[in-house]
Scaffold this motif. Structure first.
Motif, PDB file in Angstrom:
ATOM      1  N   UNK A 281     -14.155 -40.103 -39.219  1.00  0.00           N
ATOM      2  CA  UNK A 281     -13.307 -40.178 -38.029  1.00  0.00           C
ATOM      3  C   UNK A 281     -12.526 -41.487 -38.025  1.00  0.00           C
ATOM      4  N   UNK A 282     -13.220 -42.584 -38.371  1.00  0.00           N
ATOM      5  CA  UNK A 282     -12.596 -43.905 -38.299  1.00  0.00           C
ATOM      6  C   UNK A 282     -11.499 -44.089 -39.342  1.00  0.00           C
ATOM      7  N   UNK A 283     -11.525 -43.278 -40.387  1.00  0.00           N
ATOM      8  CA  UNK A 283     -10.470 -43.406 -41.394  1.00  0.00           C
ATOM      9  C   UNK A 283      -9.318 -42.465 -41.086  1.00  0.00           C
ATOM     10  N   UNK A 284      -9.262 -42.024 -39.846  1.00  0.00           N
ATOM     11  CA  UNK A 284      -8.072 -41.320 -39.392  1.00  0.00           C
ATOM     12  C   UNK A 284      -8.084 -39.812 -39.468  1.00  0.00           C
ATOM     13  N   UNK A 285      -9.249 -39.250 -39.819  1.00  0.00           N
ATOM     14  CA  UNK A 285      -9.284 -37.782 -39.850  1.00  0.00           C
ATOM     15  C   UNK A 285      -9.329 -37.277 -38.408  1.00  0.00           C
ATOM     16  N   UNK A 286      -8.509 -36.268 -38.100  1.00  0.00           N
ATOM     17  CA  UNK A 286      -8.426 -35.777 -36.718  1.00  0.00           C
ATOM     18  C   UNK A 286      -9.175 -34.461 -36.522  1.00  0.00           C
ATOM     19  N   UNK A 287      -9.085 -33.599 -37.532  1.00  0.00           N
ATOM     20  CA  UNK A 287      -9.748 -32.289 -37.399  1.00  0.00           C
ATOM     21  C   UNK A 287     -10.869 -32.238 -38.419  1.00  0.00           C
ATOM     22  N   UNK A 288     -12.069 -32.528 -37.962  1.00  0.00           N
ATOM     23  CA  UNK A 288     -13.201 -32.656 -38.886  1.00  0.00           C
ATOM     24  C   UNK A 288     -14.151 -31.478 -38.741  1.00  0.00           C
ATOM     25  N   UNK A 289     -14.395 -30.795 -39.848  1.00  0.00           N
ATOM     26  CA  UNK A 289     -15.305 -29.659 -39.819  1.00  0.00           C
ATOM     27  C   UNK A 289     -16.597 -29.972 -40.563  1.00  0.00           C
ATOM     28  N   UNK A 290     -17.580 -29.109 -40.372  1.00  0.00           N
ATOM     29  CA  UNK A 290     -18.822 -29.271 -41.124  1.00  0.00           C
ATOM     30  C   UNK A 290     -19.205 -27.970 -41.812  1.00  0.00           C
ATOM     31  N   UNK A 291     -19.616 -28.121 -43.070  1.00  0.00           N
ATOM     32  CA  UNK A 291     -20.183 -26.985 -43.786  1.00  0.00           C
ATOM     33  C   UNK A 291     -21.692 -27.178 -43.729  1.00  0.00           C
ATOM     34  N   UNK A 292     -22.323 -26.523 -42.784  1.00  0.00           N
ATOM     35  CA  UNK A 292     -23.756 -26.717 -42.558  1.00  0.00           C
ATOM     36  C   UNK A 292     -24.567 -25.787 -43.454  1.00  0.00           C
ATOM     37  N   UNK A 293     -25.799 -26.231 -43.742  1.00  0.00           N
ATOM     38  CA  UNK A 293     -26.693 -25.396 -44.551  1.00  0.00           C
ATOM     39  C   UNK A 293     -28.103 -25.467 -43.998  1.00  0.00           C
ATOM     40  N   UNK A 294     -28.857 -24.455 -44.260  1.00  0.00           N
ATOM     41  CA  UNK A 294     -30.289 -24.467 -43.976  1.00  0.00           C
ATOM     42  C   UNK A 294     -30.593 -24.949 -42.566  1.00  0.00           C
ATOM     43  N   UNK A 295     -29.912 -24.374 -41.590  1.00  0.00           N
ATOM     44  CA  UNK A 295     -30.114 -24.828 -40.207  1.00  0.00           C
ATOM     45  C   UNK A 295     -31.513 -24.504 -39.701  1.00  0.00           C
ATOM     46  N   UNK A 296     -32.221 -23.668 -40.436  1.00  0.00           N
ATOM     47  CA  UNK A 296     -33.591 -23.365 -40.039  1.00  0.00           C
ATOM     48  C   UNK A 296     -34.576 -24.418 -40.535  1.00  0.00           C
ATOM     49  N   UNK A 297     -34.067 -25.376 -41.285  1.00  0.00           N
ATOM     50  CA  UNK A 297     -34.955 -26.437 -41.758  1.00  0.00           C
ATOM     51  C   UNK A 297     -34.582 -27.761 -41.092  1.00  0.00           C
ATOM     52  N   UNK A 298     -35.544 -28.645 -41.029  1.00  0.00           N
ATOM     53  CA  UNK A 298     -35.319 -29.956 -40.451  1.00  0.00           C
ATOM     54  C   UNK A 298     -34.069 -30.612 -40.998  1.00  0.00           C
ATOM     55  N   UNK A 299     -33.998 -30.662 -42.325  1.00  0.00           N
ATOM     56  CA  UNK A 299     -32.915 -31.411 -42.958  1.00  0.00           C
ATOM     57  C   UNK A 299     -31.565 -30.862 -42.510  1.00  0.00           C
ATOM     58  N   UNK A 300     -31.430 -29.549 -42.529  1.00  0.00           N
ATOM     59  CA  UNK A 300     -30.152 -28.943 -42.167  1.00  0.00           C
ATOM     60  C   UNK A 300     -29.825 -29.153 -40.696  1.00  0.00           C
ATOM     61  N   UNK A 301     -30.803 -28.940 -39.860  1.00  0.00           N
ATOM     62  CA  UNK A 301     -30.583 -29.070 -38.426  1.00  0.00           C
ATOM     63  C   UNK A 301     -30.244 -30.522 -38.067  1.00  0.00           C
ATOM     64  N   UNK A 302     -30.946 -31.464 -38.691  1.00  0.00           N
ATOM     65  CA  UNK A 302     -30.718 -32.872 -38.381  1.00  0.00           C
ATOM     66  C   UNK A 302     -29.336 -33.334 -38.830  1.00  0.00           C
ATOM     67  N   UNK A 303     -28.892 -32.807 -39.962  1.00  0.00           N
ATOM     68  CA  UNK A 303     -27.557 -33.207 -40.426  1.00  0.00           C
ATOM     69  C   UNK A 303     -26.489 -32.708 -39.455  1.00  0.00           C
ATOM     70  N   UNK A 304     -26.680 -31.517 -38.946  1.00  0.00           N
ATOM     71  CA  UNK A 304     -25.740 -31.003 -37.955  1.00  0.00           C
ATOM     72  C   UNK A 304     -25.811 -31.840 -36.675  1.00  0.00           C
TER      73      UNK A 304
END
Lengths: 326, 326
Positions: free
Chosen positions: B173-196
């Motif tokens: 965000x700080x480097x000027x990106x305005x529309x930032x998306x996420x490619x999430x994975x493994x949302x059923x696991x801690x690691x995935x959920x926490x990254x989101x």
DNA sequence: TTGAAAGCGTTACCAG
DNA sequence: CTGGTAACGCTTTCAA
């Protein structure tokens, strides 16, 4: 085991025989014993077993310089996997021992002396080495991957450096290079001397001693300095066989500094297919080591010694991988 | 030991006490014993020692999927070195066990059950896993590196996924990106959920659920498909947080196919600092895992259990490495 | 401070 | 085919 015997209504001796499949046990007794084992939740105590059998069913896999090897060398993983496969097949367990410091060397040596393993595969040990000393002294069945000097008592798994060097050089010549030099290293060792011999073989009468520059080390810096010297001796050089990938990487740097492009002005080939090879720009043409097969061969060497034989060292053929540097 | 005792003119018990530094031994007796040991060339038999002490002084280091890990993952070597350092310090021996097939899993499980090691570090085990089953069943002191679900009995060493994701996204965000998306994975696991969660934290009110595309897997193919979908939903996207380096690599490929350049049109960040990160073009900005420290922490977790304590799991901070992809 | 002796849990030999 | 018994080499009480 006492409990198992009691539950099955037999003696400990019979349980032992059933467990090891050695000697005679009636089908009926065996069935009762198996039931008893399940019932009691018995697992055999290996310390006791090892004590009386004077065997541990474990083979050590000793790795030196792991910082370099584990983190960078793509061959080490393949060697490990190959060794593991053969050792596992023989119902032994592979025990990887990491030598990461002098303390580690001492610890690993005493581990080997301590009879924790029945044999060992030594990867990339230097000749003068505490671990190899221990192995030799206690006559532990062992094998080197690589070929350290001065350890005639321990067989090794090597590669055919000479044939590989010949192939590489021939191809260099066949792709139109006219003035081909070599950056030789470690001529006092088998590997270095053989690579030079192969180079010489390939060039035959066109071999020119003047175009061989040698350095004691297989290093990046050796590559820089020997290439610089080679350019001085023969500014029109258009092909270079470096004795290792690291040397080749240094050579490419020296060539770039001298304003030459690779592979257009000068074709460069390396040796080992190490991490350097892909990191170079352009990626190196080099000799690929059959890592898994080396691991398997070393394991077999150890296993054969366990059976009382005294196997010969093994030399494996190699593949040449052609990338962009020549 | 009998011979040593005879040479020194003492009993076996005294030799044992001298060797282990336990109990009282006069200086004189100790000197005679040491001389006798040297004279006889005595080395202690560990099978016997282990038998009576019910300890092996060995810690297992179990690695799964070595084809992937040993050959490609730059973290595994660091973890191994870290673990080895701590274990060695505590006068134990690290025994690396490679699981390369189902047979291996069975063999390693029975090795652990067989009492060959006093504890184990489990690297990257899946939750439903024969080896972890064995560890849990026999209550072997152990620790995971990583955080498999459903193994509450075994402590783990994890990283702060949420904080790292926050840092990464904030910088995007700080480097000027305005529309930032996420490619999430493994949302059923801690690691995935926490990254989101970290991604969401960083964006605050600007978070747009519409710009999160999820896939069950941390894979290259997941990256290709989720990026394609994200582009469909938001053609003007200019920043992407991929849940792993593999996903990021897939995303870069999808972006290239769509005619976008990285990082000019779209900035991409990954996670793990795996082999993908440097292999990508451009090299990925990503989260670096403190491999050696994870290994050390896991070793400490095991050692503490050996001392009878029941340590808590550990979460380690991470570093973000900024390369060229964002 | 030391010695004697009792295990630790197996395997292997030898009668039966 | 099976049971008894003697190792295997060490540590650890317990007395002295």
């Amino acid at each position: 085991m006492h409990d198992v015997a009691a539950h099955a209504g037999v003696s400990r001796g019979t349980v032992s025989r059933a467990l090891n499949g050695t000697g005679y046990v009636s089908a009926e007794a065996r069935a009762r014993i198996e039931a008893a084992i399940a019932e009691v939740g018995y697992v055999r105590n290996n310390a006791a077993r090892n004590l009386v059998m004077r065997k541990t069913w474990a083979i050590g896999f000793v790795v030196h310089e792991p910082h370099q090897l584990f983190l960078e060398d793509p061959n080490i993983g393949g060697i490990l996997l190959g060794t593991n496969a053969v050792v596992a097949e023989a119902d032994h367990q592979l025990v990887v021992l990491v030598v990461d410091s002098d303390d580690d060397a001492a610890r690993v040596s005493s581990y080997l002396r301590g009879g924790f393993v029945d044999g060992a595969v030594l990867v990339s040990a230097r000749s003068h080495d505490q671990v190899a000393d221990a192995v030799e002294e206690i006559r532990l069945p062992a094998a080197f991957v690589g070929h350290p000097e001065g350890r005639p008592a321990i067989p090794y798994v090597g590669i055919d450096n000479r044939a590989a060097a010949r192939t590489l050089t021939t191809r260099l010549r066949d792709t139109g290079r006219r003035r081909i030099g070599m950056l030789a290293s470690a001529l006092d060792r088998d590997s270095g001397a053989d690579r030079l011999a192969g180079f010489r073989d390939a060039l035959g009468p066109r071999f020119d001693e003047h175009l061989v520059v040698a350095d004691p080390l297989y290093s990046y810096h050796a590559g820089v300095s020997t290439m610089t010297e080679l350019l001085r001796r023969a500014p029109d050089v258009d092909g270079v066989f470096a004795a290792s990938d690291a040397v080749a990487a240094g050579a490419i740097e020296a060539l770039r500094s001298a304003g030459r492009t690779v592979p257009d002005d000068v074709g460069v080939v390396g040796f080992d297919d190490s991490a350097w090879a892909l990191r170079c720009n352009p990626p190196l043409s080099t000799v690929h080591q059959p890592a898994a097969e080396m691991g398997r061969a070393a394991a077999r060497l150890v296993l054969e010694q366990l059976e009382g034989r005294t196997p010969e060292s093994v030399t494996l053929p190699t593949d040449v991988v052609w990338r962009d540097s020549a």
